[in-house]
Design a protein around this motif. Structure first.
Motif, PDB file in Angstrom:
ATOM      1  N   LEU A  72       1.383 -10.564   4.159  1.00  0.00           N
ATOM      2  CA  LEU A  72       0.321  -9.644   3.760  1.00  0.00           C
ATOM      3  C   LEU A  72      -1.037 -10.060   4.327  1.00  0.00           C
ATOM      4  CD1 LEU A  72       1.234  -9.050   0.004  1.00  0.00           C
ATOM      5  CD2 LEU A  72       1.558  -7.463   1.912  1.00  0.00           C
ATOM      6  N   GLY A  73      -1.867  -9.076   4.577  1.00  0.00           N
ATOM      7  CA  GLY A  73      -3.233  -9.303   5.027  1.00  0.00           C
ATOM      8  C   GLY A  73      -4.098  -8.110   4.662  1.00  0.00           C
ATOM      9  N   SER A 100     -17.199  -0.018  10.092  1.00  0.00           N
ATOM     10  CA  SER A 100     -17.641   1.210  10.755  1.00  0.00           C
ATOM     11  C   SER A 100     -16.936   2.442  10.211  1.00  0.00           C
ATOM     12  CB  SER A 100     -17.431   1.102  12.265  1.00  0.00           C
ATOM     13  OG  SER A 100     -16.058   0.961  12.571  1.00  0.00           O
ATOM     14  N   HIS A 101     -15.698   2.288   9.724  1.00  0.00           N
ATOM     15  CA  HIS A 101     -14.945   3.427   9.184  1.00  0.00           C
ATOM     16  C   HIS A 101     -14.932   3.458   7.660  1.00  0.00           C
ATOM     17  CE1 HIS A 101     -13.437   4.815  13.055  1.00  0.00           C
ATOM     18  NE2 HIS A 101     -13.185   3.555  13.375  1.00  0.00           N
ATOM     19  N   GLN A 102     -15.498   2.426   7.015  1.00  0.00           N
ATOM     20  CA  GLN A 102     -15.515   2.353   5.550  1.00  0.00           C
ATOM     21  C   GLN A 102     -14.099   2.489   4.984  1.00  0.00           C
ATOM     22  OE1 GLN A 102     -18.748   1.855   3.534  1.00  0.00           O
ATOM     23  NE2 GLN A 102     -18.730   0.939   5.579  1.00  0.00           N
ATOM     24  N   LYS A 103     -13.209   1.673   5.530  1.00  0.00           N
ATOM     25  CA  LYS A 103     -11.817   1.667   5.109  1.00  0.00           C
ATOM     26  C   LYS A 103     -11.339   0.238   4.877  1.00  0.00           C
ATOM     27  CE  LYS A 103     -11.011   6.157   5.635  1.00  0.00           C
ATOM     28  NZ  LYS A 103     -10.667   7.047   4.496  1.00  0.00           N
ATOM     29  N   VAL A 104     -10.388   0.094   3.958  1.00  0.00           N
ATOM     30  CA  VAL A 104      -9.696  -1.175   3.735  1.00  0.00           C
ATOM     31  C   VAL A 104      -8.217  -0.936   4.003  1.00  0.00           C
ATOM     32  CG1 VAL A 104      -9.053  -2.939   2.052  1.00  0.00           C
ATOM     33  CG2 VAL A 104     -11.367  -1.995   2.040  1.00  0.00           C
ATOM     34  N   PHE A 105      -7.644  -1.763   4.878  1.00  0.00           N
ATOM     35  CA  PHE A 105      -6.242  -1.619   5.249  1.00  0.00           C
ATOM     36  C   PHE A 105      -5.439  -2.787   4.675  1.00  0.00           C
ATOM     37  CE2 PHE A 105      -8.858   0.174   8.663  1.00  0.00           C
ATOM     38  CZ  PHE A 105      -8.388   1.485   8.685  1.00  0.00           C
ATOM     39  N   GLY A 155       0.765  -7.384  10.251  1.00  0.00           N
ATOM     40  CA  GLY A 155      -0.077  -6.630  11.167  1.00  0.00           C
ATOM     41  C   GLY A 155       0.125  -5.129  11.146  1.00  0.00           C
ATOM     42  N   ARG A 156       1.086  -4.630  10.369  1.00  0.00           N
ATOM     43  CA  ARG A 156       1.334  -3.189  10.284  1.00  0.00           C
ATOM     44  C   ARG A 156       0.713  -2.649   8.998  1.00  0.00           C
ATOM     45  NH1 ARG A 156       5.195   0.145   7.905  1.00  0.00           N
ATOM     46  NH2 ARG A 156       6.291  -1.685   7.069  1.00  0.00           N
ATOM     47  N   THR A 157      -0.105  -1.600   9.112  1.00  0.00           N
ATOM     48  CA  THR A 157      -0.784  -1.033   7.950  1.00  0.00           C
ATOM     49  C   THR A 157       0.207  -0.301   7.055  1.00  0.00           C
ATOM     50  OG1 THR A 157      -2.876  -0.799   9.142  1.00  0.00           O
ATOM     51  CG2 THR A 157      -2.572   0.570   7.186  1.00  0.00           C
ATOM     52  N   ILE A 158       0.198  -0.675   5.770  1.00  0.00           N
ATOM     53  CA  ILE A 158       1.094  -0.027   4.808  1.00  0.00           C
ATOM     54  C   ILE A 158       0.323   0.768   3.752  1.00  0.00           C
ATOM     55  CG2 ILE A 158       2.981  -1.668   5.130  1.00  0.00           C
ATOM     56  CD1 ILE A 158       2.017  -3.173   2.668  1.00  0.00           C
TER      57      ILE A 158
END
Length: 338
Positions: free
Chosen positions: A217-218, A224-229, A234-237
């Motif tokens: 997990l990470g 710049s996009h105001q997002k948390v992934f 390394g794959r966004t879930i």
């Protein structure tokens, strides 16, 4: 330094002085259609509320400051792309201290290391020094006395240097050298912005995954996009809408999840938050949209800001996402802020 234009105005005579000086600076030399290979333009920006000048070769950074209310003052100088490094550092003031931040630039690695030990944030090599044109350095410890801050000024214009010294600024010699002196140049103009889309600050950003099923997990925060992934190897879930710090006050870098709690309240800011998780001790946190003194007493006007920079450095999430993050993301999870 990242200061919004809502900050209190500095002393009028200082502003007037810098405007006059900037006028002299702007006519130093005529621009050329393009700079020679191996050189780069160094853009000079001025914050009329804090009194700071800021210098950058990054056009995107220049435009970001322009849209935040900083005044463009053309090309400060032309720097070589190779040569002696000039280090860039930032002094981020403590919350509630009544001070504003300040950038500092130096070629001296000992000065750089001393400031880092004193708590300044190292921001890498800003540009390079080389050539025969000197950059004169001046310092005024009271450029914004109401906010308890000083500021440095750097210029290739000797007349500007002399004018500031006569006005009481301290001459500090030559900061570094440039290939070419500064000149007036077409810079940025604030773009018109549309009204931001309202985000449901109570609801989840999507279907929240069961993290016990994932390894590696990470957490990645994209300012710049105001997002948390949330990522697995390394794959966004899962992607969450967030609000990071105003004026770039959320520190970029690599950190680790440590500490958590259900509620906090900061009297100096008159706001708190629920479901907090620390990524730099208990100073910088992921947490819900702001609350009042008690848990669950959310402030709708602050919640409506979700999706754009609004905090003092922490990362705000919707109520549902903050609760899920608090319960699901384990201690030791790496955090990368870009």
């Amino acid at each position: 330094m990242r200061i919004s234009v809502s900050a209190r105005r500095p002393l009028a005579f200082v502003v007037a002085l810098l405007v006059v000086a900037a006028g002299a600076f702007a006519t130093t030399i005529s621009p050329t259609p393009a700079e020679a290979a191996g050189t780069q333009q160094m853009w000079r920006m001025y914050n009329p509320n804090s009194g700071e000048h800021f210098y950058t070769a990054n056009v995107a950074e220049r435009n970001q400051l322009c849209n935040a209310g900083w005044s463009p003052e053309g090309v400060g100088w032309v720097a070589p792309t190779g040569g002696v490094p000039v280090y860039r550092l930032y002094n981020n003031p403590k919350r509630g201290s009544g001070t504003v931040g300040d950038h500092h630039y130096t070629m001296n690695p000992y000065e750089r290391d001393m400031l880092i030990r004193a708590g300044w944030r190292y921001e890498g090599v800003g540009w390079r020094s080389g050539g025969r044109v000197p950059l004169y350095r001046q310092y005024n410890p009271h450029v914004n006395s109401k906010r308890h801050s000083g500021a440095h000024n750097y210029t290739t214009n000797y007349a500007e240097n002399a004018s500031l010294v006569r006005a009481g600024w301290r001459a500090e010699g030559v900061g570094w050298y440039a290939v070419r002196a500064g000149y007036k140049a077409k810079s940025c103009t604030p773009r018109k912005t549309s009204r931001p889309k309202t985000v449901n600050w109570r609801a989840a950003s999507g279907r929240q995954p069961n993290l016990s099923r994932y390894r590696g997990l990470g957490v990645v925060v994209n300012i710049s996009h105001q997002k948390v992934f949330i990522q697995s190897h390394g794959r966004t879930i899962y992607t969450m809408t967030a609000s990071t710090g105003m004026n770039n006050s959320t520190p970029r870098g690599r950190y680790t999840i440590r500490y958590r709690g259900t509620h906090f309240y900061n009297p100096s800011e008159r706001m708190g938050g629920d479901y907090w998780v620390g990524f730099i001790g208990t100073t910088y946190l992921f947490h819900s949209v702001p609350t009042g003194v008690s848990m669950g007493s959310y402030i709708p006007s602050e919640g409506a800001k979700l999706g754009r920079p609004a905090s003092h450095g922490c990362v705000r999430l919707s109520v549902s996402d903050a609760q899920w993050f608090y319960r699901s993301v384990p201690d030791g999870t790496p955090v990368t802020i870009l």
